[in-house]
Design an enzyme around this catalytic site. Structure first.
Site, short mmCIF file in Angstrom:
data_model
loop_
_atom_site.label_atom_id
_atom_site.label_comp_id
_atom_site.label_asym_id
_atom_site.label_seq_id
_atom_site.Cartn_x
_atom_site.Cartn_y
_atom_site.Cartn_z
N CYS A 114 0.71 -1.14 0.08
CA CYS A 114 -0.01 0.18 -0.09
C CYS A 114 0.82 1.25 0.06
CB CYS A 114 -0.95 0.13 1.24
SG CYS A 114 -2.12 1.34 1.33
N HIS A 157 -9.20 -3.59 -2.47
CA HIS A 157 -8.13 -2.89 -1.62
C HIS A 157 -8.59 -1.51 -1.50
CE1 HIS A 157 -3.84 -2.36 -0.41
NE2 HIS A 157 -4.24 -0.77 -0.50
N GLU A 158 -8.70 -0.75 -2.76
CA GLU A 158 -9.10 0.37 -2.55
C GLU A 158 -10.61 0.94 -1.87
OE1 GLU A 158 -6.72 2.36 -3.06
OE2 GLU A 158 -5.43 0.66 -3.96
N HIS A 161 -10.05 1.32 1.71
CA HIS A 161 -9.76 2.52 2.15
C HIS A 161 -10.77 3.48 2.27
CE1 HIS A 161 -5.24 2.16 2.11
NE2 HIS A 161 -5.52 1.84 0.92
NI NI Z 1 -3.71 0.96 -0.09
#
Ligand code: NI
Length: 188
Positions: A114, A157-158, A161
């Site tokens: 990341c 993954h995004e 966030h």
């Molecule tokens: Ni990330």
């Protein structure tokens, strides 16, 4: 342009917030930010520009990583075919939502990294193998897409966030390298 100085790192409280929905019609500010995020990824994958500006290569970035707690992200996954100039998947996703997903899980063989994490955090990060994601694009147009494999992992993954989740939250602390039952490993 966005550089690594704009990218906040783990420990910053914004990375743990639930980001706010982006209002429509999209503001000029939001459009500019989204374009800058995608450009950052392209720059980070260009060896000359990346070296010149000390950019770490990335395939995805979410607005909270530049300290803007809004639900938007950019993904730019290069083609695995070296002959191809077209990326495998490149998109700006505004207010993305996973509306369905496979039961089958997958993971990257070497774990995840990341731009907001300046250390190795080894371990298996289980992801859905296939997802259907709804989002709006920069023109305010609605999309519903099925993704699988690497692009699906990057988008998950995004989206994490946007919900204050870091990839290592998903690693089993007791047994980080153990493969959960039934999971497959991408590329094997
Ligand atoms: Ni990330």
């Amino acid at each position: 342009m966005i550089t690594m100085e704009d990218v906040i790192r783990e420990g910053h409280p914004t990375l743990r917030l639930t980001a706010e929905e982006v209002e429509t019609p999209l503001s000029e500010e939001v459009i500019q930010l989204a374009e800058d995020l995608l450009q950052f990824l392209k720059n980070s994958q260009d060896p000359e520009i990346a070296e010149q500006h000390a950019l770490r290569a990335g395939v995805g970035i979410a607005a909270p990583q530049v300290n803007v707690s809004k639900r938007l992200l950019a993904v730019h996954v290069p083609s695995t075919d070296e002959e191809s100039d077209e990326p495998e998947y490149s998109a700006i996703l505004i207010n993305p939502k996973i509306v369905s997903h496979s039961v089958q899980q997958t993971c990257l063989p070497d774990g995840e990294g990341c731009l907001s994490v300046d250390r190795e955090a080894p371990g298996i990060v289980p992801r859905h193998k296939r997802i259907t994601v709804e989002y709006i694009d920069l023109n305010g147009k609605k999309h519903k897409e099925r993704l699988r494999g690497y692009p699906a992992i990057v988008v998950q993954h995004e989206i994490d966030h946007l919900n204050g989740v870091m990839f290592y939250d998903r690693i089993d602390p007791e047994n980080p390298l153990a493969l959960p039952d039934g999971i497959d490993v991408l590329g094997s």
